[in-house]
Every structure is written in C-alpha cells, then in structure tokens.
Design a protein around this motif. Structure first.
Motif, PDB file in Angstrom:
ATOM      1  N   VAL A 173     -79.567  -3.060  52.704  1.00  0.00           N
ATOM      2  CA  VAL A 173     -78.666  -4.160  52.810  1.00  0.00           C
ATOM      3  C   VAL A 173     -77.713  -4.375  51.671  1.00  0.00           C
ATOM      4  O   VAL A 173     -76.696  -4.785  51.865  1.00  0.00           O
ATOM      5  CB  VAL A 173     -79.682  -5.359  53.322  1.00  0.00           C
ATOM      6  N   LEU A 174     -78.356  -4.397  50.406  1.00  0.00           N
ATOM      7  CA  LEU A 174     -77.420  -4.710  49.215  1.00  0.00           C
ATOM      8  C   LEU A 174     -76.114  -3.829  49.333  1.00  0.00           C
ATOM      9  O   LEU A 174     -75.161  -4.071  48.980  1.00  0.00           O
ATOM     10  CB  LEU A 174     -78.280  -4.496  47.822  1.00  0.00           C
ATOM     11  N   LEU A 175     -76.421  -2.387  49.576  1.00  0.00           N
ATOM     12  CA  LEU A 175     -75.342  -1.421  49.345  1.00  0.00           C
ATOM     13  C   LEU A 175     -74.583  -1.709  50.518  1.00  0.00           C
ATOM     14  O   LEU A 175     -73.236  -1.594  50.256  1.00  0.00           O
ATOM     15  CB  LEU A 175     -75.902  -0.029  49.535  1.00  0.00           C
ATOM     16  N   GLY A 203     -72.156   5.924  51.134  1.00  0.00           N
ATOM     17  CA  GLY A 203     -72.561   7.143  50.835  1.00  0.00           C
ATOM     18  C   GLY A 203     -74.136   7.103  50.230  1.00  0.00           C
ATOM     19  O   GLY A 203     -75.092   7.714  50.549  1.00  0.00           O
ATOM     20  N   PHE A 204     -74.282   5.918  49.167  1.00  0.00           N
ATOM     21  CA  PHE A 204     -75.369   5.982  48.696  1.00  0.00           C
ATOM     22  C   PHE A 204     -76.466   5.037  49.640  1.00  0.00           C
ATOM     23  O   PHE A 204     -77.846   5.194  49.226  1.00  0.00           O
ATOM     24  CB  PHE A 204     -75.394   4.971  47.207  1.00  0.00           C
ATOM     25  N   GLY A 205     -75.850   4.301  50.525  1.00  0.00           N
ATOM     26  CA  GLY A 205     -76.500   3.952  51.674  1.00  0.00           C
ATOM     27  C   GLY A 205     -77.461   4.994  52.461  1.00  0.00           C
ATOM     28  O   GLY A 205     -78.517   4.791  52.911  1.00  0.00           O
ATOM     29  N   ALA A 245     -65.172  10.124  49.703  1.00  0.00           N
ATOM     30  CA  ALA A 245     -66.024   9.571  48.874  1.00  0.00           C
ATOM     31  C   ALA A 245     -67.516   9.348  49.502  1.00  0.00           C
ATOM     32  O   ALA A 245     -68.393   9.447  48.754  1.00  0.00           O
ATOM     33  CB  ALA A 245     -65.622   8.163  48.441  1.00  0.00           C
ATOM     34  N   VAL A 246     -67.397   9.177  50.908  1.00  0.00           N
ATOM     35  CA  VAL A 246     -68.654   8.931  51.508  1.00  0.00           C
ATOM     36  C   VAL A 246     -69.391  10.358  51.256  1.00  0.00           C
ATOM     37  O   VAL A 246     -70.835  10.762  51.093  1.00  0.00           O
ATOM     38  CB  VAL A 246     -68.622   8.456  53.017  1.00  0.00           C
TER      39      VAL A 246
END
Length: 765
Positions: A173-175, A203-205, A245-246
């Motif tokens: 959720v934060l990302l 991507g980090f999600g 980037a993703v």
C-alpha cells in the motif's frame, strides 16, 4: 445542449479577460499559503494514526507465523534474507517475493527477534501511507481534502488490521500510494523524473506482492497519457521510460533467481517447477483470476455474478465488496466514494485535456474501479484483507468529492461583463449548481450512514446502540446540510462535524476493536464477528453467537472463540478427539486431503477415531497430530484457526527441549509437513525447521529421494507428524515422505505430538 438564459450586459471595458465557461476557483482551492491550522491538523492526524497502529502491537505475537518464520530466517542468514526463505537453512522460500520481509528482517537484525521489532515497520508503513496520501490529495484539492483522505484511510478497519500485521500488504500500500503521488507530481509539469519514479515504486511493489502491484500500471499510464501537459509523442516516450523502470526495478531480483542454479538456492515455494516465473504467472498470477491454482487450498469458483469463489474465497460478483465476509472490512465509505466520483466528473465537465480536477478523479477512481472489479470477480484465492489495497482510493475520492461539492454549493460569483454584441451566457447547470451540490452532499451522507446501519446490524450484539446513534446523527446531519445556506455562519462547522462523525463512527469503532484484539494466523479479519463472514477463527462461515458455521451448513456448538468446540473435545484450538462434525460438506469427504481420504462417519455425526502413536487418517500426510486429532488440535496458539495449516502450533516445553537437543549437529533440527506447522517449532527454538511441501504441503520440495539423502547425511534430526492440507492438485511428495518415515522409524509421543528420531537407523535408510 443546456437551455440558457441571457443576462443583462454592461459596456465593454478597454481590456477584458477572455470569456470562459468555467472559473479556476470552481475546481481548485484558492492560491496562496495554506491556513495556519494545516500543519497542526496533519500532526494530529499522523500522531493519532501512529497511536492506533502501535498501541498494544505485541499482543498479536508472531501474527502470521508463515511470514514471521521467514523474518527470523532472514535475520540470521543473508541467503535466506535475499531469497525470502522460510528457514535459515534455505530449503524453500515463501510463496511471495521478499521485499516486505526485508524490511522486517532488517528491524529484527537491529532490535532482536520479538513481536515489536517485526511489526513496528508495518505500523510505520501505515503512518507513512496516510502522510503520502494526504500530500497527494492536498496538492490539487487543498488541505481539507487531504485530511479527509488521510483520516478515511487511517480508520478503515482492514487498514488498521494490516498495518498491525506482518503480511506484505502494508508495504505494498505504501509503495502504491507513493506511485500515485509521483504520478500527480509528473502530471503537473510533464516531468520525466517523476513518472519514472512512479514506475520504480510500482516495480518494488511487484517485489512485495507480485502482480497485484501491476493492477495500477494501466491506471497511472492512462491518466498520464491523457492529462500530462506536453505533446503526445513526448508523453509516449516518457511512459516507455517509466515502463522500462518498472521492468528493471521488478526484474533484477527475478533475473537473479532464475539465473542461479536450483542447487545453489532454495526451492521457490508455491510453484510446482521450482520457478519464480511459474509462481508469478501461475499461482500468484492468472491462477488468482481463473481459480486454476495448482496446490492451492482455496479458489476454483466460477467467475460470474453469484458464483462461488472456493472455501477460502467467498462469492464472486459485483456485490462481493459488500457481502458478509468483506463488507465490514472496506465498504463503509465505498458507496460514498462511488457517488462522489460520478459527481466530481460531472463538476469537471468538458474541461481541458490537462484539467487537474478530472485527472485526479480518474487517477483515484481508476485505482478503485480496476482493483475493486478484479477483486470482485477473481475466482482464485481471495481473502477479505486484500481489500486494504482499495482504502487509499476510497479515502482520496471521499476527500476530493466532499471538498469539490462543498465549493460548488457556494453562490456563483458575479459573471464577467460581456458586450452589447456578445452577452454573457450562463447555463442552467451554473444556475442550479449550488442546489445540486448541496443535495448530492446530503444524499451521500444519508447513504453512508444507512450502509453503516446495515453493516453494524451484522453484529447485533456488539454495541447495539451505536447502530441507532449513527443513523440518527447522520440523517440529522444530512437534513442540516440541506439547510446550511440558511443557518448562522457559526453553526455550519457544527453541522459538518456531526456529519463527519456519523460517517466515520462505524469504521472508527471497528478499527478500535481491531486494534484492541490480537490477531494471528493466515486469514485475519478486522472488527467483531459477523454473520456470514469468515471470522478470525480461520473457518468459512464466520463465528455466529453460540457456535461456528462450517461450509455446507454444519455448525459446531460452543462459544466459537477459537475454532469452536465439537462434542467430545475441549475446543481450545480446533477439534479434539471424538468431536462430531454434523453436515460436513463433500458427502463425507474431507475436501482437499491428499489421496481424497474419507473421514469415518462423515457426514452423520461419526467420530474421528483417536489414533495413539500417530496412526494416519487415510490420505492425510503425517497422520493427525497427537493421534486422531483434526488439524488445529495440536496445542496451537489461541486465536488462530486450523493450526498447522493456517497458524503455527506452539510446542510444549518438553517438545521444545527435545528439538533443541544436539541442535548444533544438524542442519535442520526437525522437518514437518507444511510451512505453518514448521514455523511454530522454528520460532520456538530459533533453529531451522524444514517445511516439507511449502505452505500447505503440496510443493515437491523436497522429493522423497532428496529427503532420504538428507536423513542419510544426518542433516535432519526429527520428523514431527501432522500438518499439511493438499487441495487442487499438487505434489504427493509430502505424503510419500510421511509414509516412508512412519514405516522406517519408531514413533514416540511428546505431549500429544508424534515425533520420529531420524538419527536412529539413518545409515540403513
């Protein structure tokens, strides 16, 4: 076209601003510095959120022991940290990408292994999510809208649950909120840097919860392509860079895992072929949509309105977000968000392509609709707590919609003067705009409190007065909003306060109850028990007063606190010897048991025979823990359901002492079927325990030959019976291993748990 009226005109001035059909102040907050109360209000919001999410946090213990064991492993092993292994000896990973585990494991490395060190990062993710959502909404719609959005997110019951829990959803959720903020910033100036940052965060999600993060890619990209203030081809080029980037931010870890030889890394949990790509596209990808998830213990429902979503998934269809299992988690302000989304788009009207009002509504509305519809119709594994991903969008739409309509209800400013030859034209909508906005606000509040009255009615014995108070206060507030233009100026804030309190009272009460209640296991649920909900006990059917419903209509008499007590057992954590199971679904067959073994006497009240020494019930790997007991009876932590499948078993002191004996001489102090079964022993001893078959015992890790080799090499000390629950296909390796152990080694019983010492006769094996 609207019918129009012609207003009298005045002589033209020498220099007149160009005529426009809309005024900037109609959509946007006045320019200038923010009011002095803005910062103190934000501080109060963040401190209140922190108090809600941090107070009594340790009461949930290890929370989801499946992830807690992986956090423990990652805190002592760099390899386990990188891969997200379930044990420090790196036999198998969890069935997710490991970013959320990294955050918790780093905290545990600094502060030691305890509940606070593991869960505080999750709570801080929640506080940060509220702050970033506030910043995202405030930029275009003002501080009031931002504060409303943040408060709605903070008080959503499922958000309170998940930001106090150790599932991956908190970091996800934060990302994603961070990705939305970056998209908002990119839309302001067509910034390449900001839209690329949005791609990195998504991507980090993916590294947090795999393909769920990608649900928002078409939303972020579509809104940017529509509304960014630059040429089309530049927008396309920027989005291609963001897509790259993703791929890079999500793909580097996947590439490493795929390129490292399987012999040099742990098995990829949740896959049948030891492949992270298979896990991504299958079990955690399209399988969640279609229900075709090999080795899962839920899903398989039909993807149509009213279709079944499997025993752990609820019913699919448009109303899934409002049903007994999900409604109290997320839907308190969902009707309001949908109404305000439509109203806001009508306010934006035929605005320019780059209009921020419409762009923001499309951004948050797209988030809500895309994610909500997929959750509603996915036929694979679905749990109510997934809906925390909807909470930021609901909060943003409520904050934006309320402030937009409140501004629209102001009397229209005097029209810009025209000329004798070109009179100023005012549409009928402009004339009726204040009344329409006022009526919409009042109706939205009335619908909200009516729905809160319905949701609170699903827990009729839980503060029954609250239900009536919310409805009365809300309807009174709605009536006063209709009269707001005629009320004294000092009374208007009181009216707004009454309306806000009525709208938020229900979710706030659920959130407070959630924060005050310990939660453990793999399927937590916010708020009090409701009729027709899944419940914290971990069984479908919820926990209605006086007993617990089983799928298919069978009910256990008892108080329903922790799995409900069948006749003949103590009911502490599941079902003890001799308990009857009236009305069990499947015509007498335990659904999903390996081999399809039938339980004697099902249905019709037959008893499960006690089997001292760990004798197997047909088709169940390892036998029932303690001899003849159903999973959940092996001394698990209270509050979890189906111990060994959905929650850890906490070993007795005698069993813990046995497992710790000569622990330094073995790679794994024990092996057992299923990750949750293993996690309880691992967290109690601090030593690696091999979870055979992964989460539910259906992964082919290890194979029988591999396990026999480990035993011959004196790498595994004990085999602990019980655990596992195979369904929807999957490997039979766990059953083969448990059968071989039972035939090769001598069983002993320690406090009702069957244990085999694999160090005896290992050479012969």
């Amino acid at each position: 076209m609207d019918r129009t009226d012609t207003l009298p005109t005045t002589p033209a001035e020498p220099e007149r601003p160009p005529r426009t059909t809309t005024r900037p102040e109609e959509h946007s907050p006045p320019a200038g510095r923010a009011p002095t109360w803005t910062r103190p209000a934000l501080v109060v919001l963040l401190l209140g959120t922190g108090l809600l999410y941090l107070w009594g946090l340790a009461a949930s213990g290890w929370a989801n022991s499946f992830y807690a064991a992986a956090v423990q492993a990652g805190s002592v092993s760099g390899k386990a940290f990188f891969y997200g292994s379930s044990d420090a000896a790196n036999s198998i990973t969890v069935d997710k990408t490991p970013a959320s585990l990294w955050l918790m494991a780093l905290s545990v490395r600094v502060f030691g292994l305890n509940s606070w060190a593991m869960l505080v990062p999750q709570a801080l993710c929640g506080v940060a999510s509220v702050g970033v959502l506030y910043a995202s909404v405030k930029r275009w719609y003002g501080p009031v809208a931002g504060l409303i959005a943040g408060a709605v997110l903070a008080l959503t019951p499922v958000a309170t649950l998940m930001f106090r829990f150790n599932n991956p959803d908190a970091l996800l959720v934060l990302l994603l909120v961070g990705g939305a903020y970056a998209t908002v910033r990119a839309l302001e100036t067509a910034s390449t840097r900001w839209i690329v940052l949005a791609g990195v965060l998504v991507g980090f999600g993916f590294l947090t919860k795999m393909l769920q993060a990608f649900l928002l890619v078409p939303v972020f990209a579509g809104v940017y392509l529509l509304a960014a203030p630059t040429g089309l081809w530049r927008r396309v080029r920027q989005l291609l860079l963001a897509g790259l980037a993703v791929v890079v931010s999500a793909g580097w870890w996947v590439a490493v895992v795929e390129l490292v030889p399987a012999s040099a890394r742990p098995y990829i949990g949740g896959s049948q072929g030891n492949s992270i790509l298979e896990l991504t596209l299958g079990y955690n990808g399209l399988g969640r949509i279609t229900g075709d998830e090999v080795g899962s213990v839920g899903g398989g429902g039909a993807g149509r309105m009213g279709g079944g979503g499997g025993p752990f998934s609820g019913q699919t269809g448009l109303l899934r977000m409002f049903d007994g299992e999900v409604g109290g988690q997320i839907s308190w302000l969902l009707p309001a968000a949908l109404i305000l989304l439509v109203a806001g788009l009508l306010v934006a009207g035929r605005a320019a392509r780059t209009d921020r009002t419409r762009a923001g509504l499309l951004l948050w509305g797209g988030w809500l609709l895309v994610t909500g519809l997929i959750f509603s119709f996915m036929s694979g594994i679905f749990h109510a707590y997934y809906t925390v991903a909807l909470a930021p969008a609901v909060g943003a739409l409520v904050g934006i919609g309320v402030t937009l309509l409140w501004r629209q209800r102001r009397p229209r400013p005097a029209p810009v003067a025209g000329t004798p030859d070109e009179p100023v034209v005012v549409s009928r909508w402009q004339r009726w705009r204040p009344l329409a906005a006022t009526v919409t606000l009042a109706a939205t509040l009335a619908v909200t409190v009516w729905w809160a009255w319905v949701l609170l009615g699903r827990s009729p014995d839980w503060y029954p007065w609250l239900r009536t108070a919310v409805l009365v206060a809300g309807l009174l507030g709605a009536a006063l909003i209709l009269l707001a233009a005629r009320l004294p100026r000092w009374l208007v804030p009181v009216v707004l306060g009454v309306g806000a309190a009525a709208a938020l009272a229900g979710p706030a009460a659920y959130a407070a109850q959630t924060a005050a209640t310990p939660h453990t296991g793999s399927i937590p649920s916010a708020g009090p028990a409701v009729a027709g909900g899944f419940g914290r006990g971990g069984f479908p059917g919820g926990r209605p007063p006086g007993g617990m419903a089983f799928p298919g209509g069978g009910q256990f008499p008892g108080d329903g606190r922790n799995g409900a007590q069948p006749p003949g057992g103590d009911g502490r954590n599941g079902n003890q010897n001799g308990g009857q199971f009236p009305g069990f679904p499947g015509g007498g067959q335990m659904p999903g048991f390996p081999g399809g073994g039938q339980m004697p006497g099902f249905p019709g009240g037959g008893q499960v025979p006690a089997a001292p020494g760990g004798a197997q019930v047909p088709g169940f790997p390892g036998g029932f823990p303690g001899g003849g007991q159903l999973p959940g009876a092996g001394g698990g932590r209270e509050g979890g359901g189906m111990g060994g499948l959905l929650d850890a078993r906490e070993p007795s002191a005698a069993l813990r002492e046995l497992l710790e004996r000569d622990s330094d001489d073995y790679t794994w102090v024990a092996a057992t079927i299923g990750s949750n079964n293993a996690s309880g022993y691992q967290l109690a001893t601090g030593d690696p325990v091999m979870p055979i078959g992964g989460f539910n015992g259906s992964d082919p890790s290890p194979t029988l030959a591999q396990f026999q080799r480990h035993v011959a090499e004196h790498k595994i000390h004990y085999f602990v019976g019980g655990g596992g629950f195979r369904a929807n296909g999957g490997s039979s390796a766990a059953q083969e291993i448990s059968t071989w152990v039972a035939e090769t080694f001598t069983a002993q019983t320690v406090d009702g748990v069957t244990v085999y010492d694999l160090s005896t006769g290992a050479d012969a094996s």
